[in-house]
Design a protein around this motif. Structure first.
Motif, short mmCIF file in Angstrom:
data_model
loop_
_atom_site.label_atom_id
_atom_site.label_comp_id
_atom_site.label_asym_id
_atom_site.label_seq_id
_atom_site.Cartn_x
_atom_site.Cartn_y
_atom_site.Cartn_z
N PHE A 53 0.89 -1.20 0.09
CA PHE A 53 0.03 -0.07 -0.04
C PHE A 53 0.79 1.28 -0.06
CE2 PHE A 53 -3.24 -2.95 1.94
CZ PHE A 53 -4.18 -3.06 0.75
N SER A 54 2.24 1.19 0.23
CA SER A 54 3.06 2.49 0.26
C SER A 54 2.86 3.00 -0.93
CB SER A 54 4.32 1.93 0.83
OG SER A 54 4.96 1.05 -0.08
N GLU A 55 2.96 2.17 -2.01
CA GLU A 55 2.72 2.68 -3.43
C GLU A 55 1.55 3.58 -3.84
OE1 GLU A 55 2.93 -0.44 -6.22
OE2 GLU A 55 4.72 -1.26 -5.51
N TRP A 56 0.74 3.66 -2.91
CA TRP A 56 -0.53 4.32 -2.92
C TRP A 56 -0.20 5.74 -2.32
CZ3 TRP A 56 -4.82 3.84 -5.81
CH2 TRP A 56 -5.07 2.51 -6.43
N ILE A 57 1.02 5.85 -1.90
CA ILE A 57 1.21 7.49 -1.64
C ILE A 57 0.75 8.24 -2.96
CG2 ILE A 57 3.07 8.93 -1.03
CD1 ILE A 57 4.12 6.68 0.60
N HIS A 58 1.26 7.70 -4.01
CA HIS A 58 1.17 8.50 -5.26
C HIS A 58 -0.28 7.88 -5.84
CE1 HIS A 58 5.20 9.17 -4.81
NE2 HIS A 58 5.66 7.98 -4.78
N VAL A 59 -1.10 8.57 -5.21
CA VAL A 59 -2.63 8.06 -5.66
C VAL A 59 -3.05 8.41 -7.09
CG1 VAL A 59 -5.07 8.32 -4.93
CG2 VAL A 59 -3.37 8.23 -3.25
N ARG A 60 -2.66 9.52 -7.51
CA ARG A 60 -3.09 9.83 -8.98
C ARG A 60 -2.36 8.99 -9.75
NH1 ARG A 60 -3.22 16.23 -9.80
NH2 ARG A 60 -5.10 16.63 -8.43
N THR A 61 -1.08 8.69 -9.76
CA THR A 61 -0.52 7.61 -10.59
C THR A 61 -0.94 6.56 -10.74
OG1 THR A 61 1.50 8.84 -10.03
CG2 THR A 61 1.96 7.08 -11.39
N ARG A 62 -1.31 5.99 -9.53
CA ARG A 62 -2.08 4.58 -9.27
C ARG A 62 -3.21 4.43 -9.96
NH1 ARG A 62 2.83 3.83 -7.43
NH2 ARG A 62 3.03 3.96 -9.70
N LEU A 63 -3.96 5.38 -9.77
CA LEU A 63 -5.36 5.44 -10.29
C LEU A 63 -5.20 5.63 -11.72
CD1 LEU A 63 -7.41 7.78 -7.91
CD2 LEU A 63 -7.75 5.44 -8.35
N ALA A 64 -4.24 6.44 -12.35
CA ALA A 64 -4.20 6.39 -13.77
C ALA A 64 -3.57 5.10 -14.45
CB ALA A 64 -3.04 7.58 -14.14
N GLU A 65 -2.83 4.23 -13.64
CA GLU A 65 -2.70 3.12 -13.87
C GLU A 65 -3.55 2.28 -14.25
OE1 GLU A 65 2.09 2.96 -12.04
OE2 GLU A 65 0.43 1.69 -11.46
N LEU A 66 -4.62 2.31 -13.00
CA LEU A 66 -5.74 1.39 -12.82
C LEU A 66 -6.60 1.74 -14.16
CD1 LEU A 66 -6.18 -0.77 -10.83
CD2 LEU A 66 -7.50 0.72 -9.69
N VAL A 67 -6.80 3.13 -14.38
CA VAL A 67 -7.58 3.46 -15.56
C VAL A 67 -7.20 2.98 -16.71
CG1 VAL A 67 -8.49 5.52 -17.06
CG2 VAL A 67 -8.70 5.33 -14.33
N SER A 68 -5.79 2.99 -17.01
CA SER A 68 -5.15 2.45 -18.21
C SER A 68 -5.33 0.99 -18.18
CB SER A 68 -3.90 3.05 -18.03
OG SER A 68 -3.09 2.08 -18.98
N PHE A 69 -5.16 0.23 -17.28
CA PHE A 69 -5.58 -1.13 -17.19
C PHE A 69 -7.02 -1.41 -17.61
CE2 PHE A 69 -6.90 -5.00 -15.25
CZ PHE A 69 -5.74 -5.93 -15.50
N GLY A 70 -7.79 -0.58 -17.10
CA GLY A 70 -9.20 -1.06 -17.29
C GLY A 70 -9.45 -0.91 -18.82
N LYS A 71 -8.94 0.14 -19.24
CA LYS A 71 -9.23 0.48 -20.71
C LYS A 71 -8.75 -0.59 -21.73
CE LYS A 71 -9.58 5.39 -20.74
NZ LYS A 71 -8.57 6.75 -21.07
N GLY A 72 -7.56 -1.39 -21.24
CA GLY A 72 -6.90 -2.29 -21.97
C GLY A 72 -7.76 -3.91 -21.54
N HIS A 73 -8.39 -3.65 -20.63
CA HIS A 73 -8.93 -5.03 -20.28
C HIS A 73 -10.61 -4.80 -19.94
CE1 HIS A 73 -4.85 -5.60 -19.34
NE2 HIS A 73 -5.28 -6.80 -19.56
N VAL A 74 -11.30 -4.16 -21.02
CA VAL A 74 -12.82 -3.73 -20.76
C VAL A 74 -13.69 -4.98 -20.54
CG1 VAL A 74 -14.91 -2.68 -21.81
CG2 VAL A 74 -12.56 -1.79 -22.18
#
Lengths: 472, 605
Positions: free
Chosen positions: A393-414
């Motif tokens: 969870f320490s990686e989630w300090i950079h919330v925006r980056t992580r969320l952007a990664e998740l959104v990008s993952f979602g777009k690739g795995h609709v």
């Protein structure tokens, strides 16, 4: 052969069902049973011809033991029973656990014993228990010897042969021995079609998409995955196992209905369980029942002390873990489940105030997902790595980056994301397929629903493979 | 009950028929004729075994000869065979093809039409796998070829996962100028479209290995099907003899690391057996081509340029460079001798690469005081020429590089190319006389829209004066200068053209590949016509404005006949005989003002 395949749907089933139907109309029950046995052996033989003889031998040998026990004096009975246990469990141990034992002996004593080049015969984990449980029942005098043909139908009935449900003799034999096979009941036809269609859709439309991703995730380099990706990989297996297994059971039960036989339910919305004891009453229920009756109830009796309850539960789940697979991570998974079931039981015994239902369901589900990693990982080391990624969870300090990664993952795995979402809605909010067996009214909407699900499933049966040319 | 069952069956049937119609219309495998999208490049990529048969059956009369083999043989040029044999060849090759596939396909072709020639490509993979089908929908053979049940065959594609059709639609939407990985075949020829791979520059080995992580190491493989493969080749020969088909058997080039990764005794048995069956054109062994991965796209596939060399040998022609040790005819009589050569471990010693520095100048000025980063004084320039001559360098031009790479002509020792960018008047006034005096030559890349101008395009903004092409004629005719393209109007300047202008020839954001390609083509053609109509030169070298280029610009320019592209990347390029891509994106060494002769020599290898 699996039910959700072209060869089963377009060849095996129509031929088997048509001839069954024609024979049923002749009124000769013996022919109907003979046909079902022949079809069942053919079903097994097509799936794994190399083990057909061994399966046949196991079935005949157990019946011979039953026959012998009927005539033998008590010590002879015991010897025969022992023979059955050795034969049945011997095969299971040889095919399923021998390499695990050899591997551990080599590790422990630094020897180099060669591994066996064996393939696990399909269905052995299930039919062994069904055969053994019945032989024990006859040995204990709980049941008389059935006719050979009825015995064969009971043991080999193809819808339940490969992955269950593991049927108790009192659930199936009376149906086989009565005229149930000969009576045509429209509601059984509807139930059969509906359950088969729903089961097929669960497996093909939901489970496969998630299995593909989860296999890729666990097959790849787990340590490179982001926290979000890891959770999606873990959840994919959590939902996929349920839809895969319960889908197969729905198809099995549906087929049972089509042949006039009612098979027991095996899943009852397990992810809505409020604690682990509840979960195991809802998940793979017939196997849980088998372990409860053959292991737990022999170790714990009403009135025993709490420690005894704890020990019996732990022992039962240790064996359950080992049954699920030959590996230390399966054993660990079983033990952890045992501990959590014990805690749930102790909590119930102490009459503690229950948690709010939604919280209890949520916590049980999440704990289940976390523990499942032990089951799904290739080995304990990988499981540890998955846990490390899940809780980084320490990686989630950079919330925006992580969320952007998740959104990008979602777009690739609709498709995957939609399937996960739909799976959660089905698991937590919609009635389960057991309702179909309870239905008495069958509407045209049910017919449209079943027809659509079956048609869609057939089209999505062939897996989509990726392009071969990546370097052009 | 009846009503319920009818509703169930009707729903099932309606949806099933609807999805079948969807699969027929989108036809991602080309099984049903692909009438709507007519995109066989995609269909063949999905399953060439099926789509190529469907395509050929729609073009029954167009082909009378076939190249048959696995994906290696895609690089054998059909056009050369057509010209030499007065035939219409089609490339019936695909990934993972095995010799049984090839026998079945030849039998089918011979049964279904008049076949004049078969080029059978053979390699050791034929003895490695036999009757192989990895994916039931992408690797299976057309039922007309292998005689399997049409019901099962068409049923499988009628019931195919709708995701295949959806993917085709998505791919259709993204279709553009460059080849995508989902449409890698040229339907009319049957071979792979190497548009991108053949536009990729090739230089020294280290860079090549780094590119796409090319690996040389091969895993050891057994050849368990030697006997079956030989029997099948024999059956192919018999079939061709019976049907009066001319058969060419070619043991196509194999990278040595791949060749030696196969079990030696089994490989030798295959070789001997093949020679017993038929004479064959033999390109195996540790020759120059097979020992250098740069002649290969990867360890399994030789380049199209190597395919041309193969054809030169087979057709006994000489259209370009081919090393002497590349190609022989193997017969039962000389097979043992050739086998010894193959396993002799003798590495080729011929010198077939050259590192050629290209010096980059822009403006030449009268005095040292006027020198800048882009301007060298006449005196310094003269000193540079003298110093190079004294140090043993020989000045060559791009035509010499082309002749070296394409024809294998030798270069002098220590060759150097001189290049001038933009086409300034001072190049004629100051540089050309010095070049003539030192018996040297240079190539000037001119910006078309600036030719003969002292102001920027249609504005009044003064710029360094550029010469008119007519003024260069004497120098060109005397061989001192060569004039080539620096684009017509793609050397734009943000300060003068506005911030929206392109960076060199590169594609602008939001511009489609097709639109961009049309603009670059038009721009280059304008420049080419301008140069070739004014001067006795052939436009074949393109110097990228600002050195900016990418795969797309390379593909477009080479499609227009450009043979050499030049960048501003600092360094010395390695040229390789027989590989045209070694003339792509050549590096240069900038010579700024103030460079003394010694400094210049220090820059040279």
């Amino acid at each position: 052969m699996i039910f959700s395949s072209y060869s089963f749907i377009f060849a095996f089933f129509p031929v088997t069902f048509l001839i069954y139907h024609l024979l049923r109309r002749t009124g000769r029950i013996r022919w109907v049973k003979l046909w079902l046995v022949a079809a069942s052996f053919a079903f097994y033989g097509i799936g794994q011809p190399d083990f057909l003889l061994m399966f046949l031998l196991t079935v005949v040998l157990n019946y011979a033991v039953i026959l012998g026990m009927e005539r033998a004096p008590t010590p002879g009975k015991r010897t025969l029973m022992l023979l059955a246990v050795v034969w049945n469990l011997g095969l299971l141990v040889y095919f399923k656990y021998m390499n695990f034992f050899l591997e551990n002996i080599n590790r422990l004593f630094r020897t180099e014993l060669p591994m066996l080049q064996v393939v696990l015969p399909i269905g052995i984990s299930f039919f062994t228990f069904q055969i053994l449980a019945f032989t024990i029942a006859v040995y204990r005098g709980e049941r008389e010897r059935p006719q050979f043909l009825d015995y064969l139908v009971f043991i080999t009935f193809f819808p339940q042969l490969i992955v269950g449900p593991v049927v108790k003799h009192e659930e199936l034999l009376p149906q086989v021995e009565s005229s149930a096979l000969m009576v045509f009941r429209p509601e059984q036809l509807y139930r059969g079609i509906m359950l088969f269609s729903v089961g097929c859709a669960k497996k093909i439309l939901l489970a496969n998409t998630m299995i593909n991703f989860a296999t890729e995730f666990y097959g790849g380099n787990v340590s490179d995955a982001s926290v979000g990706e890891t959770w999606i990989g873990v959840m994919s297996y959590v939902f996929a196992y349920y839809f895969d297994f319960s889908g197969y059971i729905d198809m099995a039960r549906g087929l049972g209905y089509l042949f006039g036989i009612e098979l027991p339910i095996n899943f009852d919305s397990p992810y809505r369980a409020k604690d682990f004891a509840d979960f195991w009453r809802r998940w793979n229920m017939t196997i849980s029942r088998f372990f409860q009756e053959t292991v737990f109830e022999n170790l714990f009796h009403f009135g025993d002390r709490i420690f005894r309850l704890f020990f019996a539960t732990l022992a039962t789940f240790l064996l359950s873990g080992l049954w699920h697979g030959a590996g230390w991570h399966y054993i660990l998974w079983g033990l952890v489940n045992g501990v959590l079931v014990s805690l749930a039981n102790i909590r119930a015994l102490k009459d503690r105030k229950p948690l709010p239902a939604w919280l209890a369901v949520f916590l049980t589900f999440m704990a289940n997902a976390v523990i499942r990693v032990l089951f799904d990982s290739a080995n304990t080391a990988q499981a540890v790595e998955v846990y490390r990624r899940m809780f980084a969870f320490s990686e989630w300090i950079h919330v925006r980056t992580r969320l952007a990664e998740l959104v990008s993952f979602g777009k690739g795995h609709v498709m995957l994301c939609l399937t996960l979402l739909l799976s959660a809605v089905i698991c937590f909010c919609l009635p389960n397929s057991n309702r179909i067996s309870e239905k008495t009214e069958f509407t045209r909407r049910d017919a449209v629903f079943s027809g659509a699900l079956l048609a869609l499933s057939i089209f999505f049966m062939s897996q989509v493979s990726t392009f071969l040319y990546f370097n052009f | 009950m009846k009503r319920w069952l009818i509703t169930f069956a009707a729903t099932f049937a309606a949806l099933t028929l609807g999805l079948m119609a969807y699969n027929i219309l989108l036809d991602p495998f080309g099984v049903f004729g692909d009438r709507v999208l007519d995109w066989y490049a995609y269909d063949m990529t999905m399953n060439p075994r099926v789509a190529k048969i469907a395509y050929l059956n729609q073009h029954m009369e167009d082909y009378d000869s076939f190249i048959v083999g696995n994906s290696k043989s895609s690089s054998l040029p059909t056009q050369r065979l057509n010209e030499a044999l007065d035939a219409s060849f089609y490339c019936m090759t695909w990934y993972g093809s095995d010799i049984l596939d090839e026998y079945e396909i030849i039998r089918y072709l011979a049964d279904s039409r008049t076949v004049r020639n078969i080029v059978l490509s053979v390699d050791l993979q034929d003895a490695m796998t036999f009757d192989h089908e990895a994916d039931p929908i992408k690797d299976n053979m057309h039922c007309r070829v292998d005689g399997s049940s049409p019901l099962t065959f068409y049923g499988k594609y009628l019931l195919a996962n709708p995701a295949y059709g959806w993917e085709k639609l998505q791919a259709w939407r993204q279709k553009d100028y460059l080849t995508r990985s989902n449409a890698v075949y040229i339907p009319e020829l049957g071979c792979y479209n190497k548009q991108i791979r053949d536009a990729t520059p090739i230089g020294d080995m280290e860079e090549y290995l780094a590119f796409e992580n090319n690996q040389i190491e091969q895993t050891q493989s057994a050849l368990p099907h030697v006997d079956q493969a030989l029997e099948t080749i024999s059956a192919i020969k018999t079939l061709c003899e019976e049907r009066g088909i001319r058969l060419f058997v070619i043991a196509v080039p194999m990278f040595t690391e791949e060749y030696y990764a196969y079990d030696a005794s089994q490989a030798q048995a295959f070789y001997r057996g093949l020679a017993e069956i038929t004479d064959f054109y033999d390109f195996w062994g540790s020759n120059q081509i097979n020992s250098d991965l740069r002649y290969y796209y990867d360890t399994n596939h030789f380049r199209n340029c190597v395919g041309e060399m193969v054809m030169d040998f087979v057709l006994n022609e000489q259209t370009g460079y081919r090393p002497d040790d590349f190609g022989r005819v193997t017969t039962a009589e000389n097979a043992e001798e050739h086998l010894q050569e193959i396993y002799s471990d003798q590495l080729p010693t011929a010198d077939y690469t050259a590192r050629v520095p290209i010096l980059m100048y822009h403006s030449i000025v009268e005095t040292d005081a006027e020198e800048t980063e882009w301007a060298v004084s006449r005196e310094h320039f003269a000193q540079h020429l003298q110093a190079m001559t004294d140090a043993g360098y020989t000045i060559v031009d791009y035509a010499d590089l082309i002749a070296y790479v394409e024809q294998g002509f030798d270069l002098p020792e220590h060759p150097v190319v001189l290049s001038f960018d933009d086409g300034y008047q001072d190049n004629l006034a100051l540089a050309a006389p010095e070049l003539q005096a030192h018996n040297a030559r240079a190539t000037i890349a001119v910006i078309g829209c600036s030719v003969g101008k002292s102001t920027y395009k249609d504005s009044d903004t003064p710029i360094t004066p550029h010469f008119a092409l007519e003024d260069a004629r004497p120098w060109v005719e005397s061989g001192v200068l060569n004039i080539q393209s620096h684009s017509y109007d793609m050397h734009q300047v943000p300060e003068l053209d506005g911030a929206e202008c392109r960076t060199g020839v590169l594609r602008m954001e939001g511009e489609s590949e097709t639109d961009y390609a049309a603009k670059l083509e038009a721009d280059y053609q304008r420049s080419k016509v301008q140069i070739e109509s004014a001067l006795p030169v052939k436009s074949e070298v393109f110097t990228y404005p600002y050195g900016s280029c990418d795969t797309l610009s390379e593909v477009v320019l080479h499609s227009q006949g450009i043979r050499v592209t030049v960048t501003m990347n600092n360094g010395v390029s390695e040229l390789i005989k027989g590989i045209p891509q070694s003339l792509y994106q050549l590096k240069r060494i900038n010579v700024p003002g103030g460079t003394t002769p010694q400094m210049l020599l220090n820059l040279l290898p």
